[in-house]
Write a protein that holds these residues in place. Structure first.
Motif, PDB file in Angstrom:
ATOM      1  N   GLU A 234      -6.351  -6.722  -3.884  1.00 49.92           N
ATOM      2  CA  GLU A 234      -6.908  -5.523  -3.262  1.00 49.92           C
ATOM      3  C   GLU A 234      -5.919  -5.032  -2.217  1.00 49.92           C
ATOM      4  O   GLU A 234      -5.449  -5.793  -1.379  1.00 49.92           O
ATOM      5  N   VAL A 235      -5.575  -3.759  -2.300  1.00 45.16           N
ATOM      6  CA  VAL A 235      -4.672  -3.139  -1.331  1.00 45.16           C
ATOM      7  C   VAL A 235      -5.387  -1.930  -0.751  1.00 45.16           C
ATOM      8  O   VAL A 235      -5.921  -1.111  -1.494  1.00 45.16           O
ATOM      9  N   THR A 236      -5.415  -1.839   0.576  1.00 44.17           N
ATOM     10  CA  THR A 236      -5.998  -0.672   1.224  1.00 44.17           C
ATOM     11  C   THR A 236      -4.949  -0.015   2.113  1.00 44.17           C
ATOM     12  O   THR A 236      -4.076  -0.689   2.667  1.00 44.17           O
ATOM     13  N   TYR A 237      -5.032   1.294   2.187  1.00 45.26           N
ATOM     14  CA  TYR A 237      -4.105   2.085   2.991  1.00 45.26           C
ATOM     15  C   TYR A 237      -4.911   2.854   4.023  1.00 45.26           C
ATOM     16  O   TYR A 237      -5.909   3.476   3.688  1.00 45.26           O
ATOM     17  N   GLU A 238      -4.476   2.808   5.280  1.00 43.16           N
ATOM     18  CA  GLU A 238      -5.137   3.552   6.346  1.00 43.16           C
ATOM     19  C   GLU A 238      -4.075   4.325   7.112  1.00 43.16           C
ATOM     20  O   GLU A 238      -2.987   3.825   7.347  1.00 43.16           O
ATOM     21  N   GLY A 239      -4.394   5.537   7.492  1.00 36.80           N
ATOM     22  CA  GLY A 239      -3.466   6.323   8.279  1.00 36.80           C
ATOM     23  C   GLY A 239      -3.021   7.563   7.546  1.00 36.80           C
ATOM     24  O   GLY A 239      -3.622   7.986   6.572  1.00 36.80           O
ATOM     25  N   ASN A 240      -1.913   8.121   8.018  1.00 35.93           N
ATOM     26  CA  ASN A 240      -1.416   9.384   7.509  1.00 35.93           C
ATOM     27  C   ASN A 240      -0.001   9.185   6.989  1.00 35.93           C
ATOM     28  O   ASN A 240       0.885   8.781   7.737  1.00 35.93           O
ATOM     29  N   ALA A 241       0.225   9.516   5.738  1.00 40.22           N
ATOM     30  CA  ALA A 241       1.539   9.338   5.129  1.00 40.22           C
ATOM     31  C   ALA A 241       2.544  10.370   5.621  1.00 40.22           C
ATOM     32  O   ALA A 241       3.704  10.316   5.277  1.00 40.22           O
ATOM     33  N   ARG A 242       2.093  11.311   6.418  1.00 42.85           N
ATOM     34  CA  ARG A 242       2.981  12.402   6.850  1.00 42.85           C
ATOM     35  C   ARG A 242       3.326  12.329   8.329  1.00 42.85           C
ATOM     36  O   ARG A 242       3.435  13.356   8.980  1.00 42.85           O
ATOM     37  N   GLY A 243       3.476  11.147   8.876  1.00 43.66           N
ATOM     38  CA  GLY A 243       3.969  11.102  10.239  1.00 43.66           C
ATOM     39  C   GLY A 243       3.377  10.050  11.150  1.00 43.66           C
ATOM     40  O   GLY A 243       4.078   9.507  11.988  1.00 43.66           O
ATOM     41  N   ASP A 244       2.094   9.769  11.043  1.00 37.13           N
ATOM     42  CA  ASP A 244       1.474   8.834  11.979  1.00 37.13           C
ATOM     43  C   ASP A 244       1.695   7.375  11.593  1.00 37.13           C
ATOM     44  O   ASP A 244       1.386   6.486  12.361  1.00 37.13           O
ATOM     45  N   GLY A 245       2.182   7.141  10.401  1.00 43.80           N
ATOM     46  CA  GLY A 245       2.351   5.778   9.913  1.00 43.80           C
ATOM     47  C   GLY A 245       1.135   5.346   9.117  1.00 43.80           C
ATOM     48  O   GLY A 245       0.070   5.947   9.203  1.00 43.80           O
ATOM     49  N   ILE A 246       1.323   4.317   8.357  1.00 45.24           N
ATOM     50  CA  ILE A 246       0.258   3.819   7.487  1.00 45.24           C
ATOM     51  C   ILE A 246       0.116   2.319   7.707  1.00 45.24           C
ATOM     52  O   ILE A 246       1.113   1.602   7.759  1.00 45.24           O
ATOM     53  N   ARG A 247      -1.119   1.877   7.769  1.00 48.41           N
ATOM     54  CA  ARG A 247      -1.396   0.445   7.826  1.00 48.41           C
ATOM     55  C   ARG A 247      -1.793   0.026   6.423  1.00 48.41           C
ATOM     56  O   ARG A 247      -2.729   0.569   5.839  1.00 48.41           O
ATOM     57  N   ILE A 248      -1.071  -0.947   5.880  1.00 51.07           N
ATOM     58  CA  ILE A 248      -1.342  -1.450   4.533  1.00 51.07           C
ATOM     59  C   ILE A 248      -1.891  -2.864   4.665  1.00 51.07           C
ATOM     60  O   ILE A 248      -1.275  -3.713   5.299  1.00 51.07           O
ATOM     61  N   THR A 249      -3.034  -3.094   4.061  1.00 51.61           N
ATOM     62  CA  THR A 249      -3.642  -4.420   4.044  1.00 51.61           C
ATOM     63  C   THR A 249      -3.745  -4.853   2.595  1.00 51.61           C
ATOM     64  O   THR A 249      -4.253  -4.117   1.753  1.00 51.61           O
ATOM     65  N   ALA A 250      -3.235  -6.044   2.310  1.00 54.68           N
ATOM     66  CA  ALA A 250      -3.270  -6.563   0.943  1.00 54.68           C
ATOM     67  C   ALA A 250      -3.861  -7.968   0.943  1.00 54.68           C
ATOM     68  O   ALA A 250      -3.496  -8.802   1.758  1.00 54.68           O
ATOM     69  N   VAL A 251      -4.779  -8.198   0.002  1.00 56.30           N
ATOM     70  CA  VAL A 251      -5.386  -9.516  -0.186  1.00 56.30           C
ATOM     71  C   VAL A 251      -5.065  -9.936  -1.608  1.00 56.30           C
ATOM     72  O   VAL A 251      -5.421  -9.238  -2.565  1.00 56.30           O
ATOM     73  N   PHE A 252      -4.350 -11.073  -1.751  1.00 63.68           N
ATOM     74  CA  PHE A 252      -3.892 -11.489  -3.068  1.00 63.68           C
ATOM     75  C   PHE A 252      -3.528 -12.964  -3.058  1.00 63.68           C
ATOM     76  O   PHE A 252      -3.361 -13.570  -1.995  1.00 63.68           O
ATOM     77  N   GLU A 253      -3.408 -13.515  -4.241  1.00 66.72           N
ATOM     78  CA  GLU A 253      -2.921 -14.885  -4.399  1.00 66.72           C
ATOM     79  C   GLU A 253      -1.398 -14.862  -4.269  1.00 66.72           C
ATOM     80  O   GLU A 253      -0.749 -13.878  -4.660  1.00 66.72           O
ATOM     81  N   THR A 254      -0.812 -15.914  -3.745  1.00 68.27           N
ATOM     82  CA  THR A 254       0.628 -15.919  -3.492  1.00 68.27           C
ATOM     83  C   THR A 254       1.456 -15.703  -4.759  1.00 68.27           C
ATOM     84  O   THR A 254       2.515 -15.072  -4.703  1.00 68.27           O
ATOM     85  N   GLU A 255       0.963 -16.139  -5.910  1.00 69.43           N
ATOM     86  CA  GLU A 255       1.728 -15.958  -7.150  1.00 69.43           C
ATOM     87  C   GLU A 255       1.775 -14.492  -7.593  1.00 69.43           C
ATOM     88  O   GLU A 255       2.574 -14.117  -8.442  1.00 69.43           O
ATOM     89  N   ASP A 256       0.936 -13.634  -6.991  1.00 59.99           N
ATOM     90  CA  ASP A 256       0.913 -12.214  -7.336  1.00 59.99           C
ATOM     91  C   ASP A 256       1.750 -11.359  -6.394  1.00 59.99           C
ATOM     92  O   ASP A 256       1.742 -10.127  -6.494  1.00 59.99           O
ATOM     93  N   LEU A 257       2.495 -11.984  -5.504  1.00 60.71           N
ATOM     94  CA  LEU A 257       3.254 -11.245  -4.491  1.00 60.71           C
ATOM     95  C   LEU A 257       4.157 -10.170  -5.095  1.00 60.71           C
ATOM     96  O   LEU A 257       4.137  -9.020  -4.656  1.00 60.71           O
ATOM     97  N   ASP A 258       4.930 -10.493  -6.105  1.00 64.08           N
ATOM     98  CA  ASP A 258       5.856  -9.527  -6.688  1.00 64.08           C
ATOM     99  C   ASP A 258       5.123  -8.309  -7.258  1.00 64.08           C
ATOM    100  O   ASP A 258       5.569  -7.165  -7.094  1.00 64.08           O
TER     101      ASP A 258
END
Length: 63
Positions: free
Chosen positions: A21-45
């Motif tokens: 699960e990946v969630t994105y918060e914020g504004n892609a046009r200047g304010d920056g984005i906070r990305i939160t990802a929940v995953f198993e380590t083998e799925d990193l790539d």
């Protein structure tokens, strides 16, 4: 003629739940984005590739 789709002609597709699960918060046009990802380590790539595709999508978006 109606706009009703007869799904019985097409069968049933099984939905796959994403392995992460990946969630994105914020504004892609200047304010920056906070990305939160929940995953198993083998799925990193795969998760990193998914995030990079999203960033590229935002870069390619008409302004």
């Amino acid at each position: 003629m109606t706009n009703v789709i007869d799904w019985s002609k097409y069968g049933r597709a099984k939905r796959k739940d994403p392995k992460w699960e990946v969630t994105y918060e914020g504004n892609a046009r200047g304010d920056g984005i906070r990305i939160t990802a929940v995953f198993e380590t083998e799925d990193l790539d795969e998760v990193v590739a998914s995030i990079r595709r999203q960033i590229q999508y935002w870069k390619d978006e008409p302004k």
